[in-house]
Design a protein around this motif. Structure first.
Motif, mmCIF file in Angstrom:
data_model
loop_
_atom_site.group_PDB
_atom_site.id
_atom_site.type_symbol
_atom_site.label_atom_id
_atom_site.label_comp_id
_atom_site.label_asym_id
_atom_site.label_seq_id
_atom_site.Cartn_x
_atom_site.Cartn_y
_atom_site.Cartn_z
ATOM 1 N N TYR A 135 0.772 -1.390 0.017
ATOM 2 C CA TYR A 135 -0.001 0.029 0.149
ATOM 3 C C TYR A 135 0.953 0.947 -0.097
ATOM 4 O O TYR A 135 0.824 2.169 -0.714
ATOM 5 C CB TYR A 135 -0.991 -0.149 1.401
ATOM 6 C CG TYR A 135 -1.695 1.261 1.641
ATOM 7 C CD1 TYR A 135 -2.854 1.541 0.796
ATOM 8 C CD2 TYR A 135 -1.274 2.041 2.392
ATOM 9 C CE1 TYR A 135 -3.387 2.774 1.037
ATOM 10 C CE2 TYR A 135 -1.912 3.220 2.760
ATOM 11 C CZ TYR A 135 -3.028 3.696 1.793
ATOM 12 O OH TYR A 135 -3.631 4.667 2.123
ATOM 13 N N GLU A 136 1.704 1.389 0.925
ATOM 14 C CA GLU A 136 2.716 2.717 0.971
ATOM 15 C C GLU A 136 3.601 3.109 -0.153
ATOM 16 O O GLU A 136 3.543 4.214 -0.695
ATOM 17 C CB GLU A 136 3.404 2.364 2.188
ATOM 18 C CG GLU A 136 2.891 2.701 3.320
ATOM 19 C CD GLU A 136 2.112 3.844 3.746
ATOM 20 O OE1 GLU A 136 2.605 5.108 3.233
ATOM 21 O OE2 GLU A 136 1.110 4.053 4.721
ATOM 22 N N ALA A 137 4.115 1.829 -0.874
ATOM 23 C CA ALA A 137 4.801 2.203 -1.986
ATOM 24 C C ALA A 137 4.037 2.468 -3.169
ATOM 25 O O ALA A 137 4.376 3.374 -3.966
ATOM 26 C CB ALA A 137 5.530 0.572 -2.307
ATOM 27 N N CYS A 138 2.760 1.918 -3.415
ATOM 28 C CA CYS A 138 2.039 2.435 -4.462
ATOM 29 C C CYS A 138 1.236 3.634 -4.019
ATOM 30 O O CYS A 138 1.138 4.330 -5.078
ATOM 31 C CB CYS A 138 0.699 1.340 -4.572
ATOM 32 S SG CYS A 138 1.374 -0.357 -5.162
ATOM 33 N N LYS A 139 1.050 3.991 -2.922
ATOM 34 C CA LYS A 139 0.352 5.514 -2.727
ATOM 35 C C LYS A 139 1.865 6.411 -3.131
ATOM 36 O O LYS A 139 1.232 7.447 -3.686
ATOM 37 C CB LYS A 139 0.114 5.572 -1.242
ATOM 38 C CG LYS A 139 -0.489 6.758 -0.895
ATOM 39 C CD LYS A 139 -1.017 7.094 0.360
ATOM 40 C CE LYS A 139 -0.068 7.546 1.423
ATOM 41 N NZ LYS A 139 -0.647 7.686 2.769
ATOM 42 N N GLN A 140 2.820 6.028 -2.794
ATOM 43 C CA GLN A 140 3.925 7.047 -3.082
ATOM 44 C C GLN A 140 3.900 7.186 -4.564
ATOM 45 O O GLN A 140 4.369 8.264 -5.122
ATOM 46 C CB GLN A 140 5.200 6.635 -2.386
ATOM 47 C CG GLN A 140 6.220 7.432 -2.566
ATOM 48 C CD GLN A 140 7.093 7.282 -3.562
ATOM 49 O OE1 GLN A 140 6.970 6.210 -4.332
ATOM 50 N NE2 GLN A 140 8.038 8.046 -4.062
ATOM 51 N N PHE A 141 4.168 5.948 -5.244
ATOM 52 C CA PHE A 141 4.281 6.001 -6.633
ATOM 53 C C PHE A 141 3.278 6.764 -7.343
ATOM 54 O O PHE A 141 3.565 7.485 -8.393
ATOM 55 C CB PHE A 141 4.239 4.524 -7.035
ATOM 56 C CG PHE A 141 4.147 4.208 -8.639
ATOM 57 C CD1 PHE A 141 5.441 4.435 -9.457
ATOM 58 C CD2 PHE A 141 2.867 4.008 -9.356
ATOM 59 C CE1 PHE A 141 5.328 4.318 -10.705
ATOM 60 C CE2 PHE A 141 3.195 3.809 -10.646
ATOM 61 C CZ PHE A 141 4.267 3.951 -11.483
ATOM 62 N N TYR A 142 2.025 6.637 -7.199
ATOM 63 C CA TYR A 142 0.947 7.253 -7.848
ATOM 64 C C TYR A 142 0.984 8.542 -7.577
ATOM 65 O O TYR A 142 0.808 9.560 -8.317
ATOM 66 C CB TYR A 142 -0.621 6.315 -7.616
ATOM 67 C CG TYR A 142 -0.534 5.059 -8.451
ATOM 68 C CD1 TYR A 142 -1.103 5.229 -9.660
ATOM 69 C CD2 TYR A 142 -0.343 3.884 -7.769
ATOM 70 C CE1 TYR A 142 -1.101 4.255 -10.535
ATOM 71 C CE2 TYR A 142 -0.331 2.770 -8.651
ATOM 72 C CZ TYR A 142 -0.856 2.851 -9.974
ATOM 73 O OH TYR A 142 -0.799 1.669 -10.704
ATOM 74 N N SER A 143 1.094 9.056 -6.284
ATOM 75 C CA SER A 143 1.165 10.379 -5.898
ATOM 76 C C SER A 143 2.144 11.122 -6.435
ATOM 77 O O SER A 143 2.432 12.177 -6.772
ATOM 78 C CB SER A 143 0.694 10.709 -4.401
ATOM 79 O OG SER A 143 1.772 10.148 -3.612
ATOM 80 N N GLN A 144 3.444 10.459 -5.933
ATOM 81 C CA GLN A 144 4.601 11.308 -6.314
ATOM 82 C C GLN A 144 5.444 11.204 -7.651
ATOM 83 O O GLN A 144 5.872 11.957 -8.134
ATOM 84 C CB GLN A 144 5.822 11.057 -5.123
ATOM 85 C CG GLN A 144 5.293 11.564 -3.644
ATOM 86 C CD GLN A 144 6.080 11.243 -2.677
ATOM 87 O OE1 GLN A 144 7.226 10.969 -2.802
ATOM 88 N NE2 GLN A 144 5.372 11.201 -1.337
ATOM 89 N N VAL A 145 5.279 9.846 -8.100
ATOM 90 C CA VAL A 145 5.859 9.693 -9.391
ATOM 91 C C VAL A 145 5.033 10.149 -10.362
ATOM 92 O O VAL A 145 5.469 10.658 -11.568
ATOM 93 C CB VAL A 145 6.443 8.062 -9.458
ATOM 94 C CG1 VAL A 145 7.149 7.940 -10.939
ATOM 95 C CG2 VAL A 145 7.664 7.959 -8.340
ATOM 96 N N GLY A 156 2.298 11.865 -10.138
ATOM 97 C CA GLY A 156 1.738 13.221 -9.954
ATOM 98 C C GLY A 156 0.117 13.223 -9.743
ATOM 99 O O GLY A 156 -0.366 14.215 -10.054
ATOM 100 N N PHE A 157 -0.509 12.155 -9.440
ATOM 101 C CA PHE A 157 -1.769 12.070 -9.037
ATOM 102 C C PHE A 157 -2.079 12.963 -7.695
ATOM 103 O O PHE A 157 -1.237 12.960 -6.900
ATOM 104 C CB PHE A 157 -2.577 10.697 -8.971
ATOM 105 C CG PHE A 157 -2.600 9.923 -10.166
ATOM 106 C CD1 PHE A 157 -3.577 8.935 -10.299
ATOM 107 C CD2 PHE A 157 -1.848 10.173 -11.025
ATOM 108 C CE1 PHE A 157 -3.948 8.252 -11.281
ATOM 109 C CE2 PHE A 157 -2.066 9.455 -12.356
ATOM 110 C CZ PHE A 157 -3.102 8.408 -12.300
#
Length: 136
Positions: A15-25, A27-28
């Protein structure tokens, strides 16, 4: 009876890695987050994706359901349009993301495309429209 599509939810192992990926990488924007239940809603334009921690699925769908998982699963692919595929690939690579395939050209369909996977193994396709086809 009318069914209206609302969003895609990915039931993820990390969950944490995916949340970071979609929001930070990618840009969602985070529209809603509940880290206690490990659920987040992310938006980009009119598109909404939600992430849900797979460990909580039994509570959500019931004890009789089982979930099989393969990191190379391709039954679902998220597709995103980008203005410049090369720039998008460079951005992903600078964030440690590896492409699944080399970009390929679909001139009869009017786009070039490349695929990669999110931290949980979900397949993601990037498409760049070809101007010749659009103007054509």
């Amino acid at each position: 009876m009318k069914f209206e599509y609302t969003y895609t939810r990915l039931n993820v192992a990390d969950y944490e890695a995916c949340k970071q990926f979609y929001s930070q990488v990618l840009g969602f924007e985070i529209a809603f987050v509940d880290d206690n239940d490990r659920y987040v809603e992310l938006t980009t334009g009119d598109t909404r994706i939600t992430l849900f921690d797979r460990k909580n699925l039994k509570e959500f769908v019931g004890q009789k359901e089982t979930l099989t998982y393969d990191r190379h699963y391709a039954g679902i692919a998220l597709s995103f349009q980008v203005a410049n595929l090369e720039e998008a690939i460079a951005h992903l690579q600078s964030n440690g993301i590896t492409l699944v395939n080399q970009p390929w050209d679909f001139p009869d369909r009017g786009f070039i495309s490349a695929c990669f996977r999110d931290p949980d193994g979900n397949l993601i396709e990037l498409q760049q429209l070809l101007l010749d086809t659009i103007n054509g």
